[in-house]
Design a protein around this motif. Structure first.
Motif, PDB file in Angstrom:
ATOM      1  N   LYS A 138      40.672  35.478  39.531  1.00  0.00           N
ATOM      2  CA  LYS A 138      40.919  34.968  38.118  1.00  0.00           C
ATOM      3  C   LYS A 138      39.627  34.275  37.741  1.00  0.00           C
ATOM      4  O   LYS A 138      39.136  34.125  36.763  1.00  0.00           O
ATOM      5  N   ARG A 160      51.067  28.731  32.934  1.00  0.00           N
ATOM      6  CA  ARG A 160      51.712  30.033  32.464  1.00  0.00           C
ATOM      7  C   ARG A 160      52.876  30.697  33.288  1.00  0.00           C
ATOM      8  O   ARG A 160      53.937  31.205  32.692  1.00  0.00           O
ATOM      9  N   GLN A 161      52.588  30.486  34.544  1.00  0.00           N
ATOM     10  CA  GLN A 161      53.709  30.983  35.428  1.00  0.00           C
ATOM     11  C   GLN A 161      54.317  30.510  36.556  1.00  0.00           C
ATOM     12  O   GLN A 161      55.469  31.020  37.174  1.00  0.00           O
ATOM     13  N   SER A 165      53.038  32.285  40.085  1.00  0.00           N
ATOM     14  CA  SER A 165      51.684  32.909  39.743  1.00  0.00           C
ATOM     15  C   SER A 165      50.655  32.961  40.916  1.00  0.00           C
ATOM     16  O   SER A 165      49.782  33.802  41.295  1.00  0.00           O
ATOM     17  N   ILE A 168      51.284  36.617  42.941  1.00  0.00           N
ATOM     18  CA  ILE A 168      50.907  37.866  42.023  1.00  0.00           C
ATOM     19  C   ILE A 168      50.238  39.025  42.914  1.00  0.00           C
ATOM     20  O   ILE A 168      49.352  38.748  43.680  1.00  0.00           O
ATOM     21  N   SER A 236      44.477  40.006  36.703  1.00  0.00           N
ATOM     22  CA  SER A 236      45.093  39.966  35.051  1.00  0.00           C
ATOM     23  C   SER A 236      46.074  38.904  35.157  1.00  0.00           C
ATOM     24  O   SER A 236      46.873  38.587  36.222  1.00  0.00           O
ATOM     25  N   TRP A 237      46.335  38.337  33.833  1.00  0.00           N
ATOM     26  CA  TRP A 237      47.499  37.473  33.598  1.00  0.00           C
ATOM     27  C   TRP A 237      48.702  37.984  33.506  1.00  0.00           C
ATOM     28  O   TRP A 237      49.634  37.323  33.065  1.00  0.00           O
ATOM     29  N   GLU A 238      48.838  39.523  33.301  1.00  0.00           N
ATOM     30  CA  GLU A 238      49.943  39.968  32.985  1.00  0.00           C
ATOM     31  C   GLU A 238      50.779  40.790  34.248  1.00  0.00           C
ATOM     32  O   GLU A 238      51.815  41.350  33.972  1.00  0.00           O
ATOM     33  N   SER A 239      50.091  40.667  35.358  1.00  0.00           N
ATOM     34  CA  SER A 239      50.536  41.242  36.429  1.00  0.00           C
ATOM     35  C   SER A 239      51.888  40.501  37.240  1.00  0.00           C
ATOM     36  O   SER A 239      52.168  39.455  36.785  1.00  0.00           O
ATOM     37  N   LYS A 240      52.621  41.212  37.920  1.00  0.00           N
ATOM     38  CA  LYS A 240      53.720  40.870  38.493  1.00  0.00           C
ATOM     39  C   LYS A 240      53.713  40.461  40.016  1.00  0.00           C
ATOM     40  O   LYS A 240      52.471  40.845  40.471  1.00  0.00           O
ATOM     41  N   SER A 244      53.004  45.850  40.018  1.00  0.00           N
ATOM     42  CA  SER A 244      51.956  46.053  39.408  1.00  0.00           C
ATOM     43  C   SER A 244      50.783  47.047  40.111  1.00  0.00           C
ATOM     44  O   SER A 244      49.997  47.676  39.432  1.00  0.00           O
ATOM     45  N   GLU A 248      48.728  50.417  38.651  1.00  0.00           N
ATOM     46  CA  GLU A 248      47.083  50.350  38.491  1.00  0.00           C
ATOM     47  C   GLU A 248      46.450  51.105  39.194  1.00  0.00           C
ATOM     48  O   GLU A 248      45.285  51.760  38.721  1.00  0.00           O
TER      49      GLU A 248
END
Length: 296
Positions: A138, A160-161, A165, A168, A236-240, A244, A248
């Protein structure tokens, strides 16, 4: 507890493994970080960063030379933890399941054993490396210097997470590290054996250096198709945490072709030789220093 377990996990050998891995890790990190930053930019934004020379020049022109070492602090910390785990587990496995040929120069060593032990090592080290890899990925994709420090990224991740996070792309890390370490440790032992057998006059330090550099190159070549989707998932900030990675990987192969899974291979290979040559030389010299000066 068996004699093998006592021998594999005795305090002196474990301390020696951690010490030598730490020395090698710092050498590896600061030797290879600029190449890694270029690789990550190319993997996550191939349109803006189409090749090695353009990417390098763009980063230096817009952000300065120090930007090539973005994420170096968490990377160094992660490498120390990762390699302490990786070399520690690998050495413990070798002590637990010794190759009898090692003590008998007339016998050929089991050259498949290091590959299998390397794969096991990769599964273990992935759990240690994961948090620093997420922060690094990141951090490296941030363009500019505002909010681009590892500390800034970490705070944003926590906000955020939360703690999750840091984990991830756990499945992505396993998929990358298992083949990497299989070839990394497997080809290192193979290279050392071949140099000792066919170039017996080669100095031991040069053997460590060349074998380590080649092992790094071969390890990354084997792991590269798994590394590209891993990088995208962790950047990515949307990954699990899990789930994911395979979508991808499939998306990249469908949209950009299978060869896209080798994006960044050139800077990775360019980094792999000097960084891993420094790593293995540092580890082997660290062992000798430890034996001679710290714990005879």
């Amino acid at each position: 507890m068996s004699d093998n377990e006592v021998g594999a996990l005795n305090r002196r050998d474990v301390t020696r493994d951690i010490f030598s891995a730490s020395i090698g890790s710092v050498a590896c990190c600061y030797t290879g970080q600029p190449f890694d930053t270029v690789k990550v930019r190319m993997q996550t934004n191939p349109t803006a960063y189409p090749n090695v020379f353009f990417t390098s020049n763009s980063i230096i022109a817009k952000e300065g030379v120090p930007a090539l070492w973005k994420g170096a602090v968490p990377t160094a910390m992660g490498m120390v933890a990762e390699n302490a785990m990786a070399f520690g587990v690998n050495e413990a496995l070798k002590r637990t399941f010794p190759d009898e040929a090692k003590s008998d120069p007339t016998k050929r060593p089991d050259l498949m054993r290091p590959f299998m032990m390397g794969a096991i090592t990769g599964c273990c080290s992935a759990t240690v490396l994961l948090p620093s890899e997420v922060v690094k990925a990141k951090t490296q994709v941030v363009v500019g210097n505002a909010g681009a420090s590892s500390a800034d990224i970490y705070k944003k991740m926590m906000k955020r997470q939360g703690i999750r996070s840091l984990f991830i792309g756990f499945d992505a890390q396993i998929m990358r590290d298992m083949p990497f370490y299989a070839f990394f440790f497997g080809t290192y032992e193979l290279n050392c054996y071949l140099f000792r057998t066919y170039v017996p006059s080669m100095p031991e330090e040069l053997n460590f250096f060349l074998s380590g550099g080649l092992a790094g190159m071969l390890g990354w070549t084997a792991a590269m198709p798994f590394d590209v989707p891993k990088t995208n998932v962790q950047a990515s900030w949307e990954s699990k945490v899990v789930g994911s990675y395979f979508p991808e990987l499939i998306r990249i192969a469908r949209e950009r072709g299978v060869l896209a899974l080798y994006t960044g291979l050139i800077p990775t290979i360019a980094r792999a030789f000097p960084a891993n040559a420094a790593l293995f030389l540092g580890v082997e010299m660290g062992k000798k220093f430890f034996d001679k000066y710290l714990w005879a």
